[in-house]
Design an enzyme around this catalytic site. Structure first.
Site, PDB file in Angstrom:
ATOM      1  N   ASN A 174      32.213 -25.325  23.871  1.00 34.58           N
ATOM      2  CA  ASN A 174      32.922 -24.216  23.403  1.00 34.58           C
ATOM      3  C   ASN A 174      33.642 -23.640  24.746  1.00 34.58           C
ATOM      4  O   ASN A 174      32.816 -23.140  25.558  1.00 34.58           O
ATOM      5  CB  ASN A 174      32.018 -23.178  22.684  1.00 34.58           C
ATOM      6  CG  ASN A 174      32.567 -22.056  22.204  1.00 34.58           C
ATOM      7  OD1 ASN A 174      32.090 -20.819  21.764  1.00 34.58           O
ATOM      8  ND2 ASN A 174      33.924 -22.163  21.663  1.00 34.58           N
ATOM      9  N   CYS A 215      31.076 -12.904  22.526  1.00 35.23           N
ATOM     10  CA  CYS A 215      31.024 -14.402  22.342  1.00 35.23           C
ATOM     11  C   CYS A 215      29.744 -14.816  23.220  1.00 35.23           C
ATOM     12  O   CYS A 215      29.596 -14.335  24.080  1.00 35.23           O
ATOM     13  CB  CYS A 215      32.267 -14.805  22.896  1.00 35.23           C
ATOM     14  SG  CYS A 215      32.017 -16.754  23.041  1.00 35.23           S
ATOM     15  N   ASN A 225      28.279 -18.062  23.729  1.00 38.86           N
ATOM     16  CA  ASN A 225      28.569 -19.144  24.703  1.00 38.86           C
ATOM     17  C   ASN A 225      29.655 -18.509  25.901  1.00 38.86           C
ATOM     18  O   ASN A 225      29.355 -18.728  27.088  1.00 38.86           O
ATOM     19  CB  ASN A 225      29.383 -20.271  24.033  1.00 38.86           C
ATOM     20  CG  ASN A 225      28.606 -21.127  23.261  1.00 38.86           C
ATOM     21  OD1 ASN A 225      27.134 -21.288  23.408  1.00 38.86           O
ATOM     22  ND2 ASN A 225      28.922 -21.475  22.029  1.00 38.86           N
ATOM     23  N   ASN A 280      29.066  -9.125  16.279  1.00 34.50           N
ATOM     24  CA  ASN A 280      30.180  -9.722  15.436  1.00 34.50           C
ATOM     25  C   ASN A 280      29.635  -9.981  14.184  1.00 34.50           C
ATOM     26  O   ASN A 280      28.450 -10.322  13.936  1.00 34.50           O
ATOM     27  CB  ASN A 280      30.940 -10.664  16.324  1.00 34.50           C
ATOM     28  CG  ASN A 280      30.205 -11.853  16.783  1.00 34.50           C
ATOM     29  OD1 ASN A 280      28.888 -11.805  16.485  1.00 34.50           O
ATOM     30  ND2 ASN A 280      30.763 -12.861  17.519  1.00 34.50           N
ATOM     31  N   HIS A 298      28.666 -12.339  11.090  1.00 34.48           N
ATOM     32  CA  HIS A 298      28.138 -13.534  10.560  1.00 34.48           C
ATOM     33  C   HIS A 298      27.953 -13.994   9.077  1.00 34.48           C
ATOM     34  O   HIS A 298      27.160 -12.947   8.501  1.00 34.48           O
ATOM     35  CB  HIS A 298      27.178 -14.339  11.391  1.00 34.48           C
ATOM     36  CG  HIS A 298      27.765 -14.311  12.961  1.00 34.48           C
ATOM     37  ND1 HIS A 298      28.197 -15.536  13.328  1.00 34.48           N
ATOM     38  CD2 HIS A 298      27.663 -13.556  13.789  1.00 34.48           C
ATOM     39  CE1 HIS A 298      28.348 -15.221  14.600  1.00 34.48           C
ATOM     40  NE2 HIS A 298      27.957 -14.045  15.006  1.00 34.48           N
ATOM     41  N   GLU A 302      34.531 -20.348  13.247  1.00 37.12           N
ATOM     42  CA  GLU A 302      34.562 -19.168  13.817  1.00 37.12           C
ATOM     43  C   GLU A 302      35.998 -18.295  13.888  1.00 37.12           C
ATOM     44  O   GLU A 302      36.766 -18.729  13.772  1.00 37.12           O
ATOM     45  CB  GLU A 302      34.799 -19.293  15.539  1.00 37.12           C
ATOM     46  CG  GLU A 302      33.091 -19.859  16.070  1.00 37.12           C
ATOM     47  CD  GLU A 302      33.113 -19.691  17.580  1.00 37.12           C
ATOM     48  OE1 GLU A 302      33.311 -18.532  17.813  1.00 37.12           O
ATOM     49  OE2 GLU A 302      32.931 -20.585  18.214  1.00 37.12           O
ATOM     50  N   CYS A 332      28.630 -21.779  18.759  1.00 35.33           N
ATOM     51  CA  CYS A 332      28.933 -20.621  18.758  1.00 35.33           C
ATOM     52  C   CYS A 332      27.666 -20.118  19.078  1.00 35.33           C
ATOM     53  O   CYS A 332      26.638 -20.020  18.227  1.00 35.33           O
ATOM     54  CB  CYS A 332      29.338 -20.021  17.428  1.00 35.33           C
ATOM     55  SG  CYS A 332      29.605 -18.372  17.053  1.00 35.33           S
ATOM     56  N   GLY A 337      26.502 -16.937  16.716  1.00 41.05           N
ATOM     57  CA  GLY A 337      26.286 -17.775  15.345  1.00 41.05           C
ATOM     58  C   GLY A 337      24.906 -18.532  15.231  1.00 41.05           C
ATOM     59  O   GLY A 337      24.368 -18.333  14.152  1.00 41.05           O
TER      60      GLY A 337
END
Length: 278
Positions: free
Chosen positions: A13, A75, A77, A162, A164, A213, A222, A225
C-alpha cells in the site's frame, strides 16, 4: 516550483509523503494529488500524505488525499509510513508520536525490530457513528443481511476512524473484487461510502483478507481494514482477539485488547526520494 517527496510502502500500500510542517494546509490540491498518484503519468501511489503541524497538543497532524482526490479520515498503513517519515525528518532518535487525524488521535511507535505498532484507539460500532443506515442509528450492524449484486451478504460494520463493511467468505480468492467492490462502496446504506473487506478464516488466529478501499479501489493492504476485520471477527465468534491478517502485500498483527483499544503492528519501508514540479 519543485516540491520534495519521499515514496513509502506498507505491505505494498504505497504513499507519497510530503514535509508540510511549515504550513497548516496541504501543499498540494486534491487535483494535483490525482496527478501525482497516476501510475503512468505521475509518481504512482494509493495516496499522498502530508506531515502537518500538530493540533490540540499532538506532535503532528496527518492529512491524506486518495488517488481519486477524496480525503479519508485515516489510513492505517499510511500512518505507519508517516511515523517512519517523521522519524527521518527529525533524526532525533524519538520512537513514539501522537498524531492528530480526522479520525482521532493515533499513537504510532517504532519498534526495535523495524516494525511500527500503532494504537488505533477504540472501534466504533454504533451505526450512526460509522455511518450506515443498515440498522437504526444507535444499533450495531453485526451479521446483518445486505443485498449487493443480486446476492445476500451477511455484513458487519465497524469504524476505525473511517467506515468499514466486513463480510466472511469461504474463498477470498474467488471474489470478483473489481466488480463487487464499487457496488459495496457506493451502496445507499453507506452515506459516506465505505471500505469493504472480504475475509476467509483459516484459523481463529489467522485470516486472509482482500480489500476494496474507498477512493483507492483494490489495494495490496489496508491497515484500518485489518483492524476492523479482527473486531468483526471477534463480534461474530470467528477470530481471536489477537489475529494475524494476511493481505496480498503481506501480514499485519492485530490485537483488540481487553482495554477496548486496537493495536496494529506491521512494516513501513522507504522506496525512494525525489522532486516534482508543481
Amino acid at each position: 516550483m519543485n516540491l520534495e517527496f519521499t515514496k513509502y510502502q506498507g505491505l505494498g500500500n504505497d504513499f507519497i509523503l510530503i514535509d508540510n510542517r511549515e504550513n497548516s494546509e496541504p501543499l498540494l490540491t486534491p487535483e494535483q494529488a490525482i496527478q501525482w498518484c497516476d501510475r503512468h503519468f505521475g509518481i504512482g501511489a494509493d495516496g499522498v500524505i502530508f506531515a502537518l503541524p500538530g493540533e490540540n497538543g499532538t506532535d503532528y497532524s496527518m492529512r491524506i488525499f486518495n488517488s481519486d482526490g477524496s480525503e479519508p479520515e485515516m489510513c492505517g498503513n499510511g500512518i505507519r509510513c508517516l511515523a517512519h517519515f517523521i522519524a527521518e525528518l527529525e533524526a532525533s532518535g524519538r520512537t513514539e508520536y501522537r498524531i492528530h487525524t480526522l479520525g482521532g488521535v493515533m499513537v504510532p511507535r517504532l519498534t526495535a525490530e523495524g516494525q511500527v505498532q500503532v494504537d488505533m484507539g477504540e472501534p466504533q460500532l454504533v451505526a450512526a457513528q460509522i455511518p450506515t443506515t443498515l440498522v437504526q442509528g444507535e444499533e450495531k450492524a453485526i451479521a446483518i443481511p445486505l443485498e449487493v449484486a443480486g446476492q445476500t451478504w451477511n455484513v458487519t460494520c465497524v469504524s476505525m476512524g473511517n467506515p468499514h463493511c466486513i463480510t466472511f467468505v469461504e474463498d477470498v480468492a474467488a471474489i470478483p473484487l473489481e466488480t463487487l467492490g464499487p457496488q459495496f462502496e457506493h451502496h445507499p446504506v453507506f452515506p459516506q461510502r465505505t471500505n469493504t473487506e472480504f475475509i476467509q478464516v483459516l484459523r481463529s488466529d489467522y485470516v486472509k483478507m482482500r480489500v476494496w478501499e474507498r477512493g483507492a479501489g483494490a489495494t495490496l493492504a489496508c491497515g484500518t481494514g485489518a483492524c476492523a476485520s479482527v473486531v468483526a471477527g471477534v463480534l461474530n465468534s470467528q477470530c481471536d482477539r489477537r489475529t494475524t491478517v494476511e493481505l496480498p502485500g503481506g501480514c499485519l498483527e492485530i490485537e483488540w485488547a481487553t482495554n477496548g483499544r486496537v493495536y496494529m503492528s506491521g512494516p513501513a519501508v522507504q522506496v525512494f526520494k525525489g522532486t516534482l514540479a508543481i
